[in-house]
Scaffold this motif. Sequence first.
Motif, PDB file in Angstrom:
ATOM      1  N   CYS A   1      39.462  47.247  23.619  1.00 52.47           N
ATOM      2  CA  CYS A   1      39.245  46.108  24.513  1.00 52.47           C
ATOM      3  C   CYS A   1      39.767  46.453  25.897  1.00 52.47           C
ATOM      4  N   THR A   2      38.973  46.111  26.904  1.00 58.56           N
ATOM      5  CA  THR A   2      39.396  46.276  28.291  1.00 58.56           C
ATOM      6  C   THR A   2      39.365  44.918  28.967  1.00 58.56           C
ATOM      7  N   ILE A   3      40.507  44.517  29.514  1.00 59.35           N
ATOM      8  CA  ILE A   3      40.600  43.241  30.220  1.00 59.35           C
ATOM      9  C   ILE A   3      40.556  43.524  31.709  1.00 59.35           C
ATOM     10  N   ILE A   4      39.567  42.953  32.384  1.00 67.42           N
ATOM     11  CA  ILE A   4      39.401  43.159  33.819  1.00 67.42           C
ATOM     12  C   ILE A   4      39.869  41.902  34.544  1.00 67.42           C
ATOM     13  N   PHE A   5      40.900  42.047  35.355  1.00 63.91           N
ATOM     14  CA  PHE A   5      41.475  40.923  36.096  1.00 63.91           C
ATOM     15  C   PHE A   5      40.772  40.839  37.445  1.00 63.91           C
ATOM     16  N   ASP A   6      40.070  39.738  37.643  1.00 66.13           N
ATOM     17  CA  ASP A   6      39.196  39.602  38.810  1.00 66.13           C
ATOM     18  C   ASP A   6      39.746  38.598  39.808  1.00 66.13           C
ATOM     19  N   LEU A   7      39.820  39.009  41.069  1.00 65.92           N
ATOM     20  CA  LEU A   7      40.169  38.108  42.162  1.00 65.92           C
ATOM     21  C   LEU A   7      39.677  38.729  43.466  1.00 65.92           C
TER      22      LEU A   7
ATOM     23  N   GLU B   1      30.748  44.114  24.977  1.00 62.99           N
ATOM     24  CA  GLU B   1      31.481  44.149  23.712  1.00 62.99           C
ATOM     25  C   GLU B   1      32.915  44.631  23.910  1.00 62.99           C
ATOM     26  N   ARG B   2      33.098  45.552  24.836  1.00 62.46           N
ATOM     27  CA  ARG B   2      34.440  46.093  25.087  1.00 62.46           C
ATOM     28  C   ARG B   2      35.194  45.314  26.154  1.00 62.46           C
ATOM     29  N   CYS B   3      34.507  44.874  27.196  1.00 56.61           N
ATOM     30  CA  CYS B   3      35.164  44.322  28.380  1.00 56.61           C
ATOM     31  C   CYS B   3      35.184  42.792  28.396  1.00 56.61           C
ATOM     32  N   ARG B   4      36.293  42.257  28.890  1.00 59.99           N
ATOM     33  CA  ARG B   4      36.429  40.828  29.104  1.00 59.99           C
ATOM     34  C   ARG B   4      36.945  40.606  30.530  1.00 59.99           C
ATOM     35  N   VAL B   5      36.316  39.706  31.261  1.00 65.25           N
ATOM     36  CA  VAL B   5      36.731  39.406  32.633  1.00 65.25           C
ATOM     37  C   VAL B   5      37.594  38.158  32.629  1.00 65.25           C
ATOM     38  N   VAL B   6      38.749  38.251  33.277  1.00 60.80           N
ATOM     39  CA  VAL B   6      39.694  37.138  33.354  1.00 60.80           C
ATOM     40  C   VAL B   6      39.881  36.753  34.821  1.00 60.80           C
ATOM     41  N   ASP B   7      39.806  35.477  35.105  1.00 55.78           N
ATOM     42  CA  ASP B   7      40.011  34.964  36.461  1.00 55.78           C
ATOM     43  C   ASP B   7      41.485  35.092  36.822  1.00 55.78           C
ATOM     44  N   ALA B   8      41.795  36.022  37.724  1.00 55.12           N
ATOM     45  CA  ALA B   8      43.184  36.307  38.065  1.00 55.12           C
ATOM     46  C   ALA B   8      43.701  35.470  39.224  1.00 55.12           C
ATOM     47  N   THR B   9      42.950  34.481  39.667  1.00 54.92           N
ATOM     48  CA  THR B   9      43.429  33.604  40.746  1.00 54.92           C
ATOM     49  C   THR B   9      44.307  32.481  40.208  1.00 54.92           C
ATOM     50  N   ARG B  10      44.353  32.306  38.909  1.00 59.01           N
ATOM     51  CA  ARG B  10      45.087  31.197  38.296  1.00 59.01           C
ATOM     52  C   ARG B  10      46.566  31.538  38.101  1.00 59.01           C
ATOM     53  N   PRO B  11      47.398  30.546  37.739  1.00 62.27           N
ATOM     54  CA  PRO B  11      48.822  30.820  37.505  1.00 62.27           C
ATOM     55  C   PRO B  11      49.017  31.839  36.385  1.00 62.27           C
ATOM     56  N   PRO B  12      50.066  32.650  36.479  1.00 67.46           N
ATOM     57  CA  PRO B  12      50.297  33.700  35.481  1.00 67.46           C
ATOM     58  C   PRO B  12      50.365  33.209  34.044  1.00 67.46           C
ATOM     59  N   ASP B  13      50.963  32.023  33.814  1.00 77.50           N
ATOM     60  CA  ASP B  13      51.083  31.546  32.438  1.00 77.50           C
ATOM     61  C   ASP B  13      49.727  31.165  31.853  1.00 77.50           C
TER      62      ASP B  13
ATOM     63  N   ARG C   1      35.092  47.798  45.079  1.00 83.02           N
ATOM     64  CA  ARG C   1      35.679  48.119  43.773  1.00 83.02           C
ATOM     65  C   ARG C   1      35.671  46.901  42.851  1.00 83.02           C
ATOM     66  N   ARG C   2      35.940  45.754  43.436  1.00 80.33           N
ATOM     67  CA  ARG C   2      35.889  44.532  42.630  1.00 80.33           C
ATOM     68  C   ARG C   2      34.511  44.376  41.993  1.00 80.33           C
ATOM     69  N   GLU C   3      33.480  44.551  42.784  1.00 83.61           N
ATOM     70  CA  GLU C   3      32.120  44.423  42.270  1.00 83.61           C
ATOM     71  C   GLU C   3      31.825  45.492  41.224  1.00 83.61           C
ATOM     72  N   ALA C   4      32.365  46.685  41.420  1.00 82.23           N
ATOM     73  CA  ALA C   4      32.130  47.766  40.464  1.00 82.23           C
ATOM     74  C   ALA C   4      32.762  47.453  39.108  1.00 82.23           C
ATOM     75  N   PHE C   5      33.967  46.890  39.115  1.00 82.05           N
ATOM     76  CA  PHE C   5      34.584  46.487  37.845  1.00 82.05           C
ATOM     77  C   PHE C   5      33.744  45.434  37.136  1.00 82.05           C
ATOM     78  N   LEU C   6      33.217  44.483  37.890  1.00 84.97           N
ATOM     79  CA  LEU C   6      32.377  43.441  37.291  1.00 84.97           C
ATOM     80  C   LEU C   6      31.093  44.033  36.734  1.00 84.97           C
TER      81      LEU C   6
END
Length: 226
Positions: free
Chosen positions: A134-140, A185-197, A172-177
Amino acid sequence: MSLTKGLFVTFEGGEGAGKSTQMRLLADSLSARGYRVLTTREPGGSVGAEAVRHVLLSGAAEPFGVRMEAILFAAARSDHVEEVIRPALRKGIIVLCDRFMDSSRVYQGVTGNLEPAFVETLERVAVNGVVPDCTIIFDLPAAVGLERARRRAANDSPDRFEKEQLETHEKRREAFLDIAEADPERCRVVDATRPPDVIAAEVRELIEALLPRLGEPGPPNAEAAS
């Protein structure tokens, strides 16, 4: 608690995306539940790779061109995989890694303008069959990430990549997306603009879905296919 075949999770995204923080929070959560967890990073993570890390991030290799940098990244990754990641997975450990092959695809491939065939060949040799479960891509937005990175660095000088132009970071942001879209199947994009918790809760949910119930076989990973 060890898994049958280990689990390999990578954390990707632009500068200041919060990868390191989220990796630590997930490691703490999994360890508290009794799982054996190894946290590591790239470039670096093994003795040989850490020796290369300073050369890369200091910019010492930059005058020799992006092709040389890509080769050094691949050499560091190969040592990291064979000395640290593969042995841990064989022991049934959960391996969490801050950056891996997708960073090379983006930084040296897309914004370094290296030929895809060259990047793919280096990747194949370096990972030697060890691909993340699994690869988690933190997007902002790149501007937000760069501001975070600069605040974090305080009086330190920006590293080799942080000092580059905003346009490059946004590319680079666009390339990760694009990577996430091509490999859902491997990658999941997470909205990294939100609070850390809030982000941490989503990351835990994503990884918990991959963890086996007690007594069931562990999830498949690259080690089984290599």
